[in-house]
Design an enzyme around this catalytic site. Structure first.
Site: not given
Ligand code: RNT
Ligand code: ZN
Length: 417
Positions: A184, A295
């Site tokens: 990512w 999140d």
């Molecule tokens: C970010 C992505 C990614 C991160 C992690 C820390 O928007 O979701 O996966 O949350 O890699």
């Protein structure tokens, strides 16, 4: 007979009447691994510097007790593992390297820097997953990494990607358990771009260079994760869904679907069956966005249940890798892991307890009345009796007992940090 066992006996009969064998469900569920994300334990800090998170994502809250060392993080994870039934894995980011106080550039990271994680995973009898870290770094400060217009910066991040695939391969080999390495990147523009194409062409080129390096698929498999927008990349994200869907199909690598990375009313549950027609495997980042990609800790929502139903109904357990991805620093971080992971497992169990054959039969003869009626009746079946029995069988706390354990650990360990 304990009351848990007694309740289970009654539940078993009730489910048997709908054609579902709860003993088999318990056996089946115990085999499905959920990969816990190490970064919930320390607000995505890692051990590289004390500067903290930067690069399109954000953790809010200042609950005490954040893990500050690898030892603390592993101790917290052990605590959490002891309260989560079923098979676990651990998902590690490159910024969690242990370099003995020496500064090691990310493009020079090696498996040796993760030896402690590997040894620990052996001891815990779990698999590891891995991620290159394209954030919280001076070379990412301009909001671009693999699609940067400066070739030197791009090269640095390409080398980081290659280094990480080798680390993933070493992890998989050492544990004899394939590692999923997920890419990512935060790349994107805050405001409306004049050229949407050029950064995407550079990202494609960078990825091509990274994936050109031969890595043993038995030990490491690559995934790519798209995103709709991020903090500071509100108007344009280079690695969009179309970009990575196309890329994953073309390269036959894994597509990562993060539940918080799409339009607010768009769901990943509906994407699994489509994606699996075109890519060999899918990685999930099970998360919960609230109005944006916030999140939040995963709750047992309709969407979580739908995700689990898709995995179970399609019998995709071997092609869908379940990873969690949330970070909440406003509550006890171990509780966050436990709540999210137990909810994932609960959703899987609920899906497995579905009278799937009857539902399919009803659907295939056009009897949507029966389909709807049975889906709704299933919601008031004695699920909790099966869940409690499963937890007891797995040797983890039943019901809210885990919370007492978390509180004790908080008092004795976390508050003393
Ligand atoms: C970010 C992505 C990614 C991160 C992690 C820390 O928007 O979701 O996966 O949350 O890699
Ligand atoms: Zn994610």
């Amino acid at each position: 007979m304990s009351s848990i066992a007694k309740s289970y006996e009654l539940a078993r009969e009730a489910y048997a009447a709908t054609g579902v064998d709860t003993d088999k469900v318990i056996e089946r569920l115990a085999k499905v691994a959920v990969s816990l994300h190490c970064w919930q334990g320390d607000d995505v800090f890692g051990f590289e510097s004390s500067v903290g998170l930067d690069g399109g994502i954000q953790v809010t809250g200042n609950y005490p007790g954040r893990a500050r060392t690898p030892e603390q993080l592993r101790a917290d994870l052990e605590k959490a593992f002891g309260m989560i039934p079923g098979k676990k894995r651990l998902n590690v980011h490159a910024i969690y390297a242990e370099t003995n106080g020496k500064k090691v550039e990310r493009n020079e990271l090696e498996p040796a820097h993760f030896a402690n994680w590997i040894d620990w995973a052996k001891k815990e009898d779990i698999g590891l997953d891995f991620n290159p870290s394209y954030f919280s770094h001076p070379n990412a400060a301009e909001g671009f990494t693999l699609s940067h217009r400066d070739n030197a910066i791009r090269k640095y991040w390409v080398e980081h990607g290659i280094a990480c695939r080798k680390i993933g391969e070493a992890m998989g080999k050492a544990l004899n358990n394939a590692c999923i390495t997920n890419f990512w990147i935060p790349d994107g523009y805050k405001d409306v771009p004049a050229d949407r194409l050029a950064p995407r062409m550079r990202l494609k080129e960078s990825l091509d260079e990274i994936f050109a390096v031969n890595i043993d698929k038995n030990y490491n498999r690559d995934a790519v994760e798209c995103k709709l927008f991020g903090i500071g990349s509100e108007s344009y994200v280079v690695g969009s869904h179309e970009f990575y869907m196309g890329y994953a199909v073309a390269k036959q690598i894994l597509l990562c679907l993060d539940a918080g990375h799409f339009h607010p009313t768009e769901v990943i549950s509906d994407k699994i069956s489509s994606a699996l027609l075109w890519v060999p495997e899918v990685l999930l980042h099970v998360s919960r966005g609230v109005r944006w990609d916030s999140d939040h800790v995963v709750m047992l929502t309709d969407e979580l249940r739908a995700i689990a139903e898709e995995i179970v109904r399609g019998n995709f357990m071997n092609r869908v890798h379940i990873g969690l991805d949330f970070f909440d620093a406003s509550i006890n971080r171990i509780a966050a892991w436990v709540i999210g992971a137990r909810n994932m497992q609960k959703a899987l169990m609920l899906a497995m307890l579905e009278p799937s054959e009857t539902l399919r039969k009803a659907e295939s003869c056009g009897d949507y009345t029966t389909r709807l009626a049975l889906i709704e009746e299933a919601k008031s079946m004695p699920f909790s009796a099966v869940w409690d029995f499963y937890c007891e069988k797995q040797g983890v706390p039943v019901g809210t007992k885990w919370l007492d354990e978390v509180k004790t650990y908080e008092r004795d360990v976390l508050l003393k940090r």
